[in-house]
Design a protein around this motif. Structure first.
Motif, PDB file in Angstrom:
ATOM      1  N   LEU A  25       0.811  -1.147  -0.167  1.00  0.00           N
ATOM      2  CA  LEU A  25      -0.545  -0.170   0.679  1.00  0.00           C
ATOM      3  C   LEU A  25       0.487   1.511  -0.126  1.00  0.00           C
ATOM      4  CD1 LEU A  25      -2.665  -0.770   2.701  1.00  0.00           C
ATOM      5  CD2 LEU A  25      -3.073  -1.310   0.153  1.00  0.00           C
ATOM      6  N   GLU A  29      -3.178   5.088   0.256  1.00  0.00           N
ATOM      7  CA  GLU A  29      -3.750   3.675   0.142  1.00  0.00           C
ATOM      8  C   GLU A  29      -3.919   3.315   1.549  1.00  0.00           C
ATOM      9  OE1 GLU A  29      -6.088  -0.101  -2.092  1.00  0.00           O
ATOM     10  OE2 GLU A  29      -3.931   0.794  -2.468  1.00  0.00           O
ATOM     11  N   ARG A  33      -6.002   3.602   4.708  1.00  0.00           N
ATOM     12  CA  ARG A  33      -6.342   2.380   5.574  1.00  0.00           C
ATOM     13  C   ARG A  33      -6.213   2.883   7.307  1.00  0.00           C
ATOM     14  NH1 ARG A  33      -7.512   1.176   0.994  1.00  0.00           N
ATOM     15  NH2 ARG A  33      -7.444  -0.718   0.480  1.00  0.00           N
ATOM     16  N   THR A 119      -3.012  -8.327   9.857  1.00  0.00           N
ATOM     17  CA  THR A 119      -3.856  -9.099   7.980  1.00  0.00           C
ATOM     18  C   THR A 119      -3.822 -10.504   8.196  1.00  0.00           C
ATOM     19  OG1 THR A 119      -3.046  -7.201   7.616  1.00  0.00           O
ATOM     20  CG2 THR A 119      -2.856  -9.343   5.623  1.00  0.00           C
ATOM     21  N   HIS A 131      -7.714 -11.950  -2.410  1.00  0.00           N
ATOM     22  CA  HIS A 131      -6.811 -11.477  -1.708  1.00  0.00           C
ATOM     23  C   HIS A 131      -5.473 -12.970  -1.067  1.00  0.00           C
ATOM     24  CE1 HIS A 131      -5.975  -7.474  -4.068  1.00  0.00           C
ATOM     25  NE2 HIS A 131      -7.971  -7.612  -3.153  1.00  0.00           N
ATOM     26  N   ILE A 134      -5.466 -10.657   3.659  1.00  0.00           N
ATOM     27  CA  ILE A 134      -6.676  -9.414   3.587  1.00  0.00           C
ATOM     28  C   ILE A 134      -6.267  -9.052   5.255  1.00  0.00           C
ATOM     29  CG2 ILE A 134      -9.504  -9.819   4.174  1.00  0.00           C
ATOM     30  CD1 ILE A 134      -8.962 -12.467   3.377  1.00  0.00           C
ATOM     31  N   ASP A 324     -13.691  -6.334   6.891  1.00  0.00           N
ATOM     32  CA  ASP A 324     -12.650  -6.640   5.369  1.00  0.00           C
ATOM     33  C   ASP A 324     -12.657  -4.807   5.793  1.00  0.00           C
ATOM     34  OD1 ASP A 324     -11.777  -6.282   3.318  1.00  0.00           O
ATOM     35  OD2 ASP A 324     -12.202  -7.998   3.460  1.00  0.00           O
ATOM     36  N   ASP A 326     -10.330  -3.884   3.122  1.00  0.00           N
ATOM     37  CA  ASP A 326     -10.435  -3.221   1.515  1.00  0.00           C
ATOM     38  C   ASP A 326     -11.448  -2.814   1.287  1.00  0.00           C
ATOM     39  OD1 ASP A 326      -7.633  -3.286   1.677  1.00  0.00           O
ATOM     40  OD2 ASP A 326      -7.442  -5.094   1.110  1.00  0.00           O
ATOM     41  N   ARG A 327     -12.840  -3.736   2.141  1.00  0.00           N
ATOM     42  CA  ARG A 327     -13.782  -3.238   0.967  1.00  0.00           C
ATOM     43  C   ARG A 327     -14.498  -2.513   1.734  1.00  0.00           C
ATOM     44  NH1 ARG A 327     -15.490 -10.217   1.823  1.00  0.00           N
ATOM     45  NH2 ARG A 327     -14.200 -11.013   0.940  1.00  0.00           N
ATOM     46  N   TRP A 330     -13.531   0.519   0.017  1.00  0.00           N
ATOM     47  CA  TRP A 330     -14.312   0.158  -1.649  1.00  0.00           C
ATOM     48  C   TRP A 330     -15.656   0.355  -1.601  1.00  0.00           C
ATOM     49  CZ3 TRP A 330     -13.363  -4.093  -4.470  1.00  0.00           C
ATOM     50  CH2 TRP A 330     -13.937  -4.221  -6.366  1.00  0.00           C
TER      51      TRP A 330
END
Lengths: 446, 210
Positions: A25, A29, A33, A119, A131, A134, A324, A326-327, A330
């Protein structure tokens, strides 16, 4: 005015490849996060959850005892050189927390309210978008049974998501006990096959499997179950369908939870699916998935797994969920909720160091560069919002080109607030001139 | 939650699309935009309520799994082979065929470990593993019937509709692996987020007879 410096970039990423599924990342990003996880963990802490940090890998034999619904083929294993034993990179944090509760925290009184950030690593399966790494944040609440703890999970997850700026999301409730009760008499292999088809809402396969397993009488109930999803009305219809079956008590439990969550003000987010059985082997009671537009997969999921702790020698009920990140990022991007970015400042000119130090003391990032041209190029490349020329006492807001005079010297306690205010007003001026879309989606590499 | 946006459906170009036409008509959806002879890959239908993406059949589940399409129309063969994590809430009862093991007429498998040519390596491997037969699976992209005729493999695992192609190439069905049909698949998140509209559409598409 938009200052753009051309930088020629050649893609170099393939010169030093990463194993499939691993990724870096970069600052934008990574800080996004980090901000998300900080927000979520702060909410968890306010709900009384204490942070724990389990290790990155453990002995496979211990970890895999609590794997739940994860396919063992997804675990990344290796031989640990010290002991010669097989170790596994954690594919899930929950078994680690269960181990901690069963061992190091055993002397403390229940309930255990624990939070984690970490993670998890999984082998990539053939499916799309899995992935290997995660990033998750989650909580576990162990040693307390009953509807209050199920409700607490819903409340904490909704609170945490709202705190990140996500307003539109659906908490889809189910109860593993419904299908467990209906399939109690089936052979384990049949139950697994049927629940897997139920999880895909494949009506034809469910009825074929049920007939083959000698459970033909159950077919109409299972077929109807798959279509019982929606709002409170689905629970009412479920009561008619399941009233005389062994699943009646699980349904009553789910209805009670739905009503309690409604009373708590979660009504706009709630839906229910009586046929939802994902994690059927793992969850023992209510379970939920949280969906939002964007990622096409659940942003968060959790539920009750009263049998897990027993596998570590400390039988007690437990609930938990994980988000999660990442989601979630998003979903936030899709919702147009841009992460709040704290402005950063470049100083040029005489006594820049003094000014930069003062600004850092006020809690804002500041660096010193040699001259203005260098500063402009650097600000564009690394997302610094302001260039302050100490000699002329002026501040340039780089993204918009708006210039403003600095406030009087000596007001350093307010200096960070000054830049925040200036960034906000410059952006408002700018967005009235240009399309807001162009502004949000700043060209990369510009 | 984007409740007014059209429902996006990933649809396979070609044969399956044609087979779908009567079902769409019965559901009150004018199929004309789908059949229009132009090269656009996005077709609006049903007064702007539906947005069809025209894709290669194998790509349909990928679009749905990522949520780029809410729904998709594809064969069970692809779903089984690639183990997509999707809802399959409606079997359309079209495109019906069988996944079978076939071999040259009258020729017995000569080795303990038969060589099997197929476009569906996972499906084939799982089938032989279930039977306790070790098999060497050979992936081929098409014209699978050629494999037993040339000595590439003794057996094939392939889709059979009428069996005519097998007969013409001197092959026969040895056993059935599974029944295949065309189903509607749904992205899990989209299904839950746009439930009412998706369920209403599925109800329209559902065959009143079945």
């Amino acid at each position: 005015m938009r200052l753009v410096t051309e930088t020629k970039t050649t893609p170099r990423s393939l010169e030093h490849p990463l194993p499939a599924g691993m990724r870096d990342l970069l600052p934008e990003e990574a800080s996004n996060r980090r901000a998300l996880s900080r927000t979520v963990l702060t909410r968890f802490a306010l709900h009384g959850f204490g942070l724990v940090t389990p290790p990155a890998f453990e002995f496979a034999e211990v970890l895999e005892r609590g794997l739940g619904n994860l396919d063992p083929a997804e675990v990344l294993r290796f031989v640990e050189p010290e002991s010669g034993e097989v170790a596994a990179l954690r594919p899930d944090v929950t078994p680690q927390i269960a181990r901690m509760i069963a061992t190091r925290l055993r002397g403390r009184p229940a309930p255990y309210r624990l939070a984690y950030e970490g993670t998890v690593l999984r082998r990539r399966s053939g499916r799309a978008r899995k992935h290997r790494q995660i990033p998750q944040v989650g909580v576990e609440l162990a040693g307390v049974s009953g509807p209050e703890s199920d409700l607490e999970m819903l409340a904490v997850s909704a609170d945490a998501l709202r705190a990140t700026g996500l307003t539109q999301f659906t908490i889809d409730l189910g109860d593993a006990g419904i299908v467990r009760a209906l399939l109690a008499d089936a052979a384990p292999a049949d139950a697994t096959a049927i629940s897997s088809a139920l999880g895909r809402k494949d009506e034809i396969e469910v009825s074929e499997l049920a007939a083959a397993a000698g459970l033909g009488a159950l077919s109409p109930v299972l077929a109807r179950l798959m279509r019982l999803h929606g709002g409170r009305d689905a629970l009412t219809a479920g009561a008619v369908l399941l009233g005389e079956t062994r699943a009646a008590s699980a349904l009553a439990r789910l209805t009670e939870l739905f009503d309690a969550a409604t009373a708590l003000g979660l009504a706009e987010h709630l839906s229910v699916d009586l046929g939802e059985v994902r994690g059927f082997a793992y969850y023992t009671g209510p379970l939920f998935h949280i969906y939002a537009d964007g990622p096409g997969e659940a942003v968060a999921s959790g539920g009750r797994y009263d049998e897990l702790l027993a596998r570590f020698g400390a039988p007690m009920p437990a609930v938990g969920f994980a988000i999660d990140l990442d989601r979630l990022a998003w979903a936030l991007r899709t919702a147009g909720s841009a992460p709040a970015v704290e402005p950063r400042v470049i100083f040029v000119g005489a006594s820049s160091r003094v000014h930069a130090h003062a600004l850092r003391q006020a809690g804002m990032a500041a660096i010193v560069l040699g001259d203005r041209d260098e500063a402009v190029a650097y600000a564009h490349a690394w997302d610094f919002a302001f260039i302050v020329d100490v000699d002329t006492q002026s501040a340039l807001h780089v993204p918009t080109g708006v210039t403003a005079p600095l406030p009087a010297v000596g007001a350093e306690a307010d200096s960070a607030a000054f830049f925040r205010r200036l960034a906000e007003s410059a952006q408002q001026t700018d967005s009235s001139r240009e399309s807001s879309r162009e502004f949000q989606e700043k060209p990369r590499g510009a | 939650m984007s409740s007014n946006a059209p429902i996006t459906i990933a649809a396979p170009k070609g044969r399956t699309l044609k087979a779908l036409v009567p079902r769409l008509r019965r559901a009150g959806i004018d199929p004309a935009p789908l059949l229009a002879d132009d090269r656009t890959l996005i077709r609006m239908a049903d007064g702007g309520q539906l947005r069809f993406l025209l894709l290669k059949p194998d790509d349909v589940p990928t679009y749905v799994e990522y949520g780029a399409a809410d729904l998709g129309i594809c064969g069970r063969d692809v779903l089984v082979e690639r183990a997509y994590d999707l809802y399959q809430p409606l079997d359309l009862g079209i495109g019906i065929c069988r996944m079978v093991v076939a071999g040259a007429v009258g020729v017995k498998a000569s080795t303990d470990v038969p060589r099997v040519a197929t476009k569906y390596p996972r499906t084939a491997a799982a089938h032989f593993a279930r039977k306790g037969v070790q098999a060497e699976i050979i992936y081929v992209g098409g014209s699978v019937e050629l494999a037993p005729l040339t000595g590439l493999a003794e057996l094939i695992v392939d889709l059979v509709e009428t069996g005519e192609t097998l007969v013409q190439n001197g092959l026969e069905v040895r056993e059935e692996v599974s029944k295949i049909s065309t189903v509607v698949v749904a992205n899990r998140a989209c299904y839950k987020l746009r439930r009412e509209r998706i369920v209403a559409l599925l109800d329209r598409l559902r065959d009143p007879v079945s």
